[in-house]
Every structure is written in C-alpha cells, then in structure tokens.
Design a protein around this motif. Structure first.
Motif, PDB file in Angstrom:
ATOM      1  N   LEU A  84      -1.283  -5.480  -0.201  1.00  0.00           N
ATOM      2  CA  LEU A  84      -0.280  -6.287   0.328  1.00  0.00           C
ATOM      3  C   LEU A  84       1.073  -6.255  -0.443  1.00  0.00           C
ATOM      4  O   LEU A  84       2.209  -5.651   0.166  1.00  0.00           O
ATOM      5  CB  LEU A  84      -0.553  -7.672   0.556  1.00  0.00           C
ATOM      6  CG  LEU A  84       0.582  -8.560   1.372  1.00  0.00           C
ATOM      7  CD1 LEU A  84       0.949  -8.123   2.300  1.00  0.00           C
ATOM      8  CD2 LEU A  84      -0.103 -10.109   1.042  1.00  0.00           C
ATOM      9  N   PRO A  85       1.112  -6.607  -1.691  1.00  0.00           N
ATOM     10  CA  PRO A  85       2.385  -6.424  -2.293  1.00  0.00           C
ATOM     11  C   PRO A  85       3.044  -4.917  -2.486  1.00  0.00           C
ATOM     12  O   PRO A  85       4.251  -5.099  -2.387  1.00  0.00           O
ATOM     13  CB  PRO A  85       2.234  -7.366  -3.630  1.00  0.00           C
ATOM     14  CG  PRO A  85       0.736  -7.120  -3.848  1.00  0.00           C
ATOM     15  CD  PRO A  85       0.252  -7.087  -2.597  1.00  0.00           C
ATOM     16  N   LYS A  86       2.264  -4.102  -2.405  1.00  0.00           N
ATOM     17  CA  LYS A  86       2.408  -2.877  -2.702  1.00  0.00           C
ATOM     18  C   LYS A  86       3.180  -2.265  -1.423  1.00  0.00           C
ATOM     19  O   LYS A  86       3.864  -1.410  -1.541  1.00  0.00           O
ATOM     20  CB  LYS A  86       1.279  -1.832  -3.025  1.00  0.00           C
ATOM     21  CG  LYS A  86       0.649  -2.171  -4.468  1.00  0.00           C
ATOM     22  CD  LYS A  86      -0.597  -1.216  -4.750  1.00  0.00           C
ATOM     23  CE  LYS A  86      -1.063  -1.707  -5.984  1.00  0.00           C
ATOM     24  NZ  LYS A  86      -0.148  -1.492  -7.164  1.00  0.00           N
ATOM     25  N   LEU A  87       2.510  -2.571  -0.028  1.00  0.00           N
ATOM     26  CA  LEU A  87       3.162  -2.411   0.701  1.00  0.00           C
ATOM     27  C   LEU A  87       4.411  -2.784   0.964  1.00  0.00           C
ATOM     28  O   LEU A  87       5.694  -2.190   1.791  1.00  0.00           O
ATOM     29  CB  LEU A  87       2.003  -2.708   2.232  1.00  0.00           C
ATOM     30  CG  LEU A  87       0.890  -2.000   2.138  1.00  0.00           C
ATOM     31  CD1 LEU A  87      -0.031  -2.475   3.319  1.00  0.00           C
ATOM     32  CD2 LEU A  87       1.149  -0.625   2.621  1.00  0.00           C
ATOM     33  N   ILE A  88       4.577  -4.161   0.819  1.00  0.00           N
ATOM     34  CA  ILE A  88       5.933  -4.878   1.077  1.00  0.00           C
ATOM     35  C   ILE A  88       7.105  -4.307   0.134  1.00  0.00           C
ATOM     36  O   ILE A  88       8.182  -4.157   0.516  1.00  0.00           O
ATOM     37  CB  ILE A  88       5.623  -6.366   0.582  1.00  0.00           C
ATOM     38  CG1 ILE A  88       4.777  -6.868   1.766  1.00  0.00           C
ATOM     39  CG2 ILE A  88       7.039  -6.965   0.656  1.00  0.00           C
ATOM     40  CD1 ILE A  88       4.524  -8.386   1.383  1.00  0.00           C
ATOM     41  N   GLN A  89       6.695  -3.579  -1.054  1.00  0.00           N
ATOM     42  CA  GLN A  89       7.286  -3.164  -2.223  1.00  0.00           C
ATOM     43  C   GLN A  89       7.874  -1.697  -1.367  1.00  0.00           C
ATOM     44  O   GLN A  89       9.140  -1.416  -1.664  1.00  0.00           O
ATOM     45  CB  GLN A  89       6.817  -2.704  -3.430  1.00  0.00           C
ATOM     46  CG  GLN A  89       7.750  -1.949  -4.410  1.00  0.00           C
ATOM     47  CD  GLN A  89       6.983  -1.913  -5.675  1.00  0.00           C
ATOM     48  OE1 GLN A  89       5.591  -2.308  -5.998  1.00  0.00           O
ATOM     49  NE2 GLN A  89       7.784  -1.808  -6.715  1.00  0.00           N
TER      50      GLN A  89
END
Length: 390
Positions: A84-89
C-alpha cells in the motif's frame, strides 16, 4: 445505482467519458478472473493490469498507470499492507480499495490500511457461488470505483492536471485541460435558532472515508463532551466491532457495538452493528437502543436515515447531527426531519471528504447549519453543546 459524479464538482465531458483505469491485485486466480469479467463488462471501467502479489503490482503499476487499485490483503511475497504505501509513493492520488474476507484479523488490517492512505475497503463474498453475496459485492465495488474515480478526476482537474505525480504521464492521451470552469451546486446554510436547543445526544453518519474521519474526530473530541454518541458507519458486522474497539482506545470512553434494549447513557458511544439498523425509542423515563433488520435503505443496512429519524422523533430539537464523508445520499431524509424539528446539523466539507456524496447531499439541500473542514468539526461540536456561536 449511486450517481457519484453528481455529488462532486463537475468534470469536463471528455474526462467523465474516459473509462476509469483499474488494477486488480489478488493471489486468487478465481477472484482475479471474475473481477476482470465484471469490470470489463462496464463501459466506464477498464482493467489495465492484473497482479498476483505486491511485488508484481508495483512493477505493473509503473507500466499501466491505474487510477484505482483493488488490493488484496493476504498475498505471498508482498502482502497488501506492505504494498500500500509503496503504491501511494508512486502516485499520491491513486485510490486504493482494500479487499478482504470477513475475519477479525482482516477487519483490523483493513482499518489500519485506511489510516495509512487507502481510500476504502470492501468485504469479499464468503462464497462466489451464493448469488446474493456476489450481487451485493458486485454492486458495492462498482459504486466505490465510480465514486472514488470521479473524486480523483475532479481534484486532478482543479489542480489543472490529470495525474498528480510528475513522473507519470497523463492518463488521457492528447488531452489538454485549460482553465476548466467548475459548476458547484449552491449551498444555502440553515441559520441556527436565536435560542438554539441544547443537544442531549450526538449522531454521526458516515461511509466512504468514514473510519479515518471518525478516528480524527474522536481524537480531537476527547475530554470535551459527556453526551452519548450514536454512529452509523456503512460496514459489515466484523468490521463494526473492530471499529468500536479502535474508537474506544482513541476516545478513552466506553465505545461498543450497540445492543438491542440497552439504555442510551452519557459518556458512551454506540456503533450500529453491521447488517442492523440502529434506532432509539422511549421506554418510561429512559431512551433505549432498538435494533432491527428492516429492509436496507439507500442500499445500506445499517443506514443513517433510520437512526436520524428515530432521534428526531425521540429528542426533537435536542440533537446534534454530523454527516461525514461518504458516497450516495444516506442521511438526507433523516436530516430533513431534524431540520424541521430545529436540531443542529453539521456536514464535512468537500475538500476534506474522501467522497462528498452524503455531506454534499445534505449541504445542497439547505439542511445544514454549517459546512466545515474535518479538523474544525470537534470545536464546533463543543461550541454547540455549550450554547456558543459557531
């Protein structure tokens, strides 16, 4: 079907017609298969990538540039919470819908994902062979994609660009957006009475983006009121129990799933259980919780409208209603009754809402006293219950 686009800022016709670009991330080939078939059957949705875990999803994301991601939680190599946070990044504007089965662990992880930037969640059907479960999941997923996709595009349009990340090319090829003119529906605030009634109860209705908004509101509201608070958040049963537990830790008071027949008491928070409408009724000198499984309203059970109508009947003007982020228009009819009784109504503004459907419907109908950003709502609550101007 919820008409998501009507609840937000108008978009240029070309952008409304362009299909929403979706990536499916799930380790089950069966689920990937039927999700792809369902979504590809819709003219306004395009599946641009499929992945079986988080590692593949990150690689596919940069190639396909989706606007929305349906993200499974439990996957090999890299699970959904890690991805999740990698996609948002990669794209801060991406709208991620967490998909999970109805277990306590997955409900807890889904709520954590929302606090990390996921836009929404959806519970997978326990069996793909049960017709009504598949139908409800199908309808709910389409509504979420359309509502979140429309919100993303409206915000990108207002910023004068299609994608927020400078490293990614525009989704719509050959498209130029030059000084778009937005048509916002008028908001006519309802004036507070010169001598407003003092609230005896607070009611909160929310849907898409609601858990995040509730967590922030209760953190800021801690220690500022002893009034009972009733919450209807569109959620399945396992999720509502976890939501109540999380709110209790934040608010440091007794927060629970409501049970039929219990008294409405000060310093207590009651969350509508999944699949049950939460209402109240008079019993001698007490007000008690009444749960029912009458037909869904606005496709929802629990629904905000039954709660608000019952509060208007029991408390009259002595209610403070808060409508937070959510798609659709659940709560509109209940707010009409509350407005007629002279009760106070506050709604979250468009800028801080994940989807400005429910609060937008109440605001544009002229039923609310104030439209406020989320961070100002706790202060307004304290002022209203203490008889001070907002």
């Amino acid at each position: 079907m919820v008409q998501a686009e009507t609840a937000i800022t108008s978009l240029p016709d070309k952008m409304v017609k362009e299909p929403y670009r979706v990536m499916i991330v799930d380790d089950s080939a069966v689920i990937r298969g039927f999700l792809t078939r369902w979504l590809e059957a819709e003219a306004d949705i395009q599946v641009v990538a499929i992945a079986n875990n988080g590692v593949t999803a990150l690689r596919e994301f940069e190639r396909s540039r989706p606007e929305l991601v349906i993200l499974d939680i439990e996957m090999p190599e890299m699970d959904g919470l890690t991805a999740l946070p990698k996609l948002i990044q990669l794209d801060q504007a991406v709208q991620v819908i967490m998909a999970s089965t109805l277990t306590r662990r997955n409900a807890d992880v889904s709520l954590k994902a929302l606090s990390m930037g996921a836009a929404d969640y959806i519970a997978k059907p326990e069996s793909t062979r049960v017709a009504n479960e598949k139908e409800e999941f199908h309808r709910g997923l389409l509504e979420k994609i359309r509502a979140l996709g429309a919100t993303r595009r409206a915000r990108s349009c207002k910023a004068g660009k299609v994608m927020s990340s400078p490293t990614l090319k525009p989704i719509v090829s050959e498209q130029k957006i030059v000084s778009p003119k937005f048509k916002k529906p008028a908001i006519n605030l309802r004036a507070f009475d010169k001598t407003p009634s003092v609230p005896e109860v607070i009611a909160i209705g929310s849907s898409t983006g609601g858990p995040q908004a509730l967590f922030r509101t209760f953190e800021a509201l801690k220690g500022r009121t002893s009034l009972p608070i009733l919450i209807t958040q569109h959620m399945p049963g396992t999720f509502t129990a976890i939501l109540a537990e999380h709110l209790g830790k934040i608010y440091e008071k007794d927060c629970r799933e409501a049970t039929d027949g219990e008294k409405v008491l000060k310093n207590r928070v009651y969350v509508a259980p999944g699949d049950w409408h939460l209402t109240v009724a008079r019993k001698d000198s007490d007000v008690v919780i009444k749960l029912n499984q009458e037909p869904p309203e606005n496709y929802c059970r629990p629904s905000v409208d039954p709660m608000l109508r019952s509060l208007a009947t029991v408390y009259g003007a002595n209610v403070l209603a808060i409508i937070l982020t959510g798609m659709g228009h659940d709560g509109l009819d209940g707010c009409k009754m509350l407005a007629e009784s002279g009760a106070s109504v506050i709604v979250q503004d468009e800028e801080t809402s994940v989807v400005w459907g429910m609060p937008g419907a109440v605001a544009t109908a002229g039923l609310c006293n104030r439209v406020l950003p989320l961070h100002k709502i706790p202060d307004a609550i304290e002022k209203i219950i203490n008889g001070r101007p907002v």
